[in-house]
Design an enzyme around this catalytic site. Structure first.
Site, PDB file in Angstrom:
ATOM      1  N   GLY A  60       0.856  -1.181   0.000  1.00  0.00           N
ATOM      2  CA  GLY A  60       0.000   0.000   0.000  1.00  0.00           C
ATOM      3  C   GLY A  60       0.887   1.224   0.000  1.00  0.00           C
ATOM      4  O   GLY A  60       1.993   1.193  -0.532  1.00  0.00           O
ATOM      5  N   GLU A  61       0.392   2.285   0.582  1.00  0.00           N
ATOM      6  CA  GLU A  61       1.183   3.516   0.675  1.00  0.00           C
ATOM      7  C   GLU A  61       1.619   3.673   2.130  1.00  0.00           C
ATOM      8  O   GLU A  61       0.793   3.884   3.008  1.00  0.00           O
ATOM      9  CB  GLU A  61       0.345   4.703   0.183  1.00  0.00           C
ATOM     10  CG  GLU A  61       1.052   6.040   0.283  1.00  0.00           C
ATOM     11  CD  GLU A  61       2.485   6.009  -0.193  1.00  0.00           C
ATOM     12  OE1 GLU A  61       2.741   5.603  -1.340  1.00  0.00           O
ATOM     13  OE2 GLU A  61       3.378   6.366   0.604  1.00  0.00           O
ATOM     14  N   CYS A  92       6.362  -4.952   0.770  1.00  0.00           N
ATOM     15  CA  CYS A  92       6.510  -3.623   0.160  1.00  0.00           C
ATOM     16  C   CYS A  92       6.320  -2.521   1.220  1.00  0.00           C
ATOM     17  O   CYS A  92       7.197  -2.303   2.033  1.00  0.00           O
ATOM     18  CB  CYS A  92       5.552  -3.468  -1.013  1.00  0.00           C
ATOM     19  SG  CYS A  92       5.948  -2.085  -2.093  1.00  0.00           S
ATOM     20  N   ILE A 150       6.662  -3.200  -7.123  1.00  0.00           N
ATOM     21  CA  ILE A 150       5.887  -2.017  -7.509  1.00  0.00           C
ATOM     22  C   ILE A 150       6.336  -0.805  -6.692  1.00  0.00           C
ATOM     23  O   ILE A 150       6.143  -0.764  -5.484  1.00  0.00           O
ATOM     24  CB  ILE A 150       4.382  -2.286  -7.322  1.00  0.00           C
ATOM     25  CG1 ILE A 150       3.954  -3.442  -8.246  1.00  0.00           C
ATOM     26  CG2 ILE A 150       3.566  -1.028  -7.598  1.00  0.00           C
ATOM     27  CD1 ILE A 150       2.527  -3.871  -8.083  1.00  0.00           C
ATOM     28  N   HIS A 186       5.622  -8.550  -3.883  1.00  0.00           N
ATOM     29  CA  HIS A 186       4.234  -8.852  -3.519  1.00  0.00           C
ATOM     30  C   HIS A 186       3.826 -10.275  -3.900  1.00  0.00           C
ATOM     31  O   HIS A 186       3.143 -10.458  -4.917  1.00  0.00           O
ATOM     32  CB  HIS A 186       3.287  -7.904  -4.275  1.00  0.00           C
ATOM     33  CG  HIS A 186       3.426  -6.456  -3.933  1.00  0.00           C
ATOM     34  ND1 HIS A 186       2.788  -5.881  -2.863  1.00  0.00           N
ATOM     35  CD2 HIS A 186       4.110  -5.456  -4.551  1.00  0.00           C
ATOM     36  CE1 HIS A 186       3.069  -4.581  -2.825  1.00  0.00           C
ATOM     37  NE2 HIS A 186       3.875  -4.294  -3.831  1.00  0.00           N
ATOM     38  N   GLU A 188       1.481 -11.842  -2.792  1.00  0.00           N
ATOM     39  CA  GLU A 188       0.010 -11.890  -2.754  1.00  0.00           C
ATOM     40  C   GLU A 188      -0.615 -11.577  -4.110  1.00  0.00           C
ATOM     41  O   GLU A 188      -1.804 -11.835  -4.319  1.00  0.00           O
ATOM     42  CB  GLU A 188      -0.520 -10.917  -1.681  1.00  0.00           C
ATOM     43  CG  GLU A 188      -0.451  -9.428  -2.016  1.00  0.00           C
ATOM     44  CD  GLU A 188       0.903  -8.784  -1.733  1.00  0.00           C
ATOM     45  OE1 GLU A 188       1.883  -9.527  -1.503  1.00  0.00           O
ATOM     46  OE2 GLU A 188       0.982  -7.540  -1.762  1.00  0.00           O
TER      47      GLU A 188
END
Lengths: 206, 307
Positions: A60-61, A92, A150, A186, A188
């Protein structure tokens, strides 16, 4: 594992693993954990921490997660649980949240910590540089995993207690310290749940 | 265990950029978050400090585009770069519908997502841009399922409701999101024979229609946009099934942008907890004034742009 949760679906030995649901790809982690034979549930409030045997911090962020964790009183309770040995896995942004120190963060950006490492945010670049590559992860059998990176961070340096599990292009992208696991990429998003299975095993053994 | 998306290259190949999984995966990371329109680096910082997951860099917010009239185009590269340099979170920017050269420019500037947006004046009244041709992922607006699937067929990696941008009125976003969700629910009940006819009716590729029928959702992330002005608006859109929200004019056209931005972020995470939404809604100062959508002349309805 003395969790007070009594879910009808729960058989003895099935760990309850939370996914921190402040923001990010929560759903994908819930699916991956269920596939790896854990009881998965979203966690947003401090009191919900008492009900879990392990926790995933999703992608996420990280600045958003950090902000919301502060506003909703999650920072200290979670730090305490991690210090007390709660197994945690971060991907991440989750890796960033588990770093004792970060670089290129927002000013005063807080983390939960738990791994004696310095993590650089967005180290592999912006979205146009986001990539997929095969990654050999120590402790994961059956060949390399598909690494989806990412706007991914990397681990700049680690302390003596930290085990490096994977590198890409010379950079550390997966680590473990005690009960805490973190990857820059990631799993997932891939449908390959071997890294989640490794984490579920860590939770069982904790 | 396999994924529906293209597989990762084998070890001897170079890392692959711009894959569908990397583009769609980026949107997955934004879920549960708020993406805010900003027009200056200072506003971008306020948005980041408030907990935005990304910012949309543009020259004028939709409310001002409405007011000023004329042709609305891609923003000045200097302005976009200024915002990229000001914050550490992802930066999105808008190109006109069908203006693939504006999109090429935005990609070269290094924006993290391109919004092929009906808020700007369309450059092509027949064709949208071929979004597969880009490394940078695209988000596109939709008013119904067929439109969403046509955009995905063209390579969009994320879909948002169109809503009616710049009005501060959430009614159109609600209409579009309900429409998309209802059409997906209907597909769930169809058998294989009916899916072919459904594809024809939706004017969308059969493979995508079948995928949606099986998944029970779009194959990409679905956000809401257009008219969100309050924390309760954001929570409403999430309860209706949006995975996150865009807020355009609603923040920086309000009395206290920093406070309202943080409040909308809180309500988006705790969208199902009325107590949190109530607390977030207290003492926010003035909301943007707003426009009643049924008084808007047809030509000023942005949702009619694109097809």
């Amino acid at each position: 594992m003395s969790s007070p949760v009594s879910s009808p679906a729960r058989t003895p030995g099935t760990p309850v693993i939370g996914v921190l649901a402040l923001q990010g790809d929560v759903r994908e982690h819930l699916v991956a954990l269920a596939e790896a034979d854990a009881l998965a549930r979203p966690v947003r409030r401090p009191e919900e921490l008492a009900e879990i045997d392990g926790l995933v911090i999703p992608g996420g962020e990280s600045t958003t997660m950090s902000k919301l964790a502060g506003v909703f009183g999650m920072l200290e309770p979670l730090r305490e649980r991690i210090r007390a040995g709660l197994p945690v896995y971060g991907t991440c942004a989750g890796m960033i949240m588990l770093a004792d120190k970060i670089l290129d963060g927002r000013e005063d950006q807080q983390t939960f910590g738990g791994v004696d490492m310095i993590v650089r945010r967005n180290a592999f670049g912006r979205q146009n540089e986001s990539f997929e590559a095969s990654v050999e992860v120590s402790g994961v059998e059956g060949g390399p995993v598909e690494g989806v990176f990412i706007r991914a961070p990397w681990v700049e340096s680690v302390g003596g207690e930290v085990e490096v599990l994977a590198r890409h292009d010379g950079h550390t992208v997966a680590v473990r310290q005690g009960n805490v696991l973190a990857t820059s990429f990631h799993p997932e998003l891939t449908g390959d749940h071997r890294v989640h299975a490794l984490f579920v095993e860590m939770v069982r053994g904790a | 265990m396999s994924s529906a998306l293209p597989t990762t290259p084998s070890q001897d190949q170079a890392p692959a950029t711009g894959t569908a999984r990397v583009k769609r995966g980026m949107a997955e990371q934004l879920k549960g978050g708020v993406i805010m329109d900003v027009v200056t680096p200072e506003q971008a910082k306020i948005a980041e400090d408030a907990g935005a997951v990304a910012v949309m860099a543009l020259e004028r917010v939709p409310a001002d585009i409405r007011k000023d009239g004329g042709v609305a185009r891609m923003s000045d590269p200097d302005m976009i770069e200024g915002i990229i340099n000001a914050v550490s979170i992802p930066v999105m920017a808008k190109s006109r519908i069908g203006h693939f050269v504006e999109a090429q420019v935005l990609q070269s500037l290094g924006v993290d997502y391109i919004d092929e947006s009906e808020v700007l004046t369309p450059a092509d009244e027949v064709n949208h841009s071929d979004k597969w041709a880009f490394t940078t992922p695209f988000v596109c607006g939709a008013t119904n399922l067929g439109e969403a699937l046509r955009r995905i067929a063209e390579g969009a990696a994320m879909i948002r409701s169109k809503g009616e941008a710049g009005t501060g009125n959430v009614v159109e976003a609600v209409r579009h999101l309900r429409q998309i969700k209802n059409e997906i629910a209907k597909l769930r009940g169809f058998d294989n024979h009916e899916l072919y006819a459904a594809a024809k009716e939706l004017r969308a590729p059969y493979e995508l229609v079948k995928e949606v029928a099986e998944l029970g959702k779009l194959p990409v992330v679905l956000f809401s946009a257009g008219g969100v002005a309050t924390p309760a608006d954001a929570a409403l859109m999430r309860q209706l099934g949006a995975e996150g929200v865009f807020v355009g004019s609603g923040i920086f056209k309000s009395g206290d942008p920093a406070k309202r931005a943080a409040a909308i972020v809180k309500a988006t995470t705790f969208y199902d907890d009325p107590k949190v939404i109530a607390d977030a809604s207290r003492d926010l100062g003035e909301a943007m004034v707003g426009i009643n959508c049924d008084t808007l002349p047809e030509a000023e309805r942005y949702a009619n742009r694109g097809w």
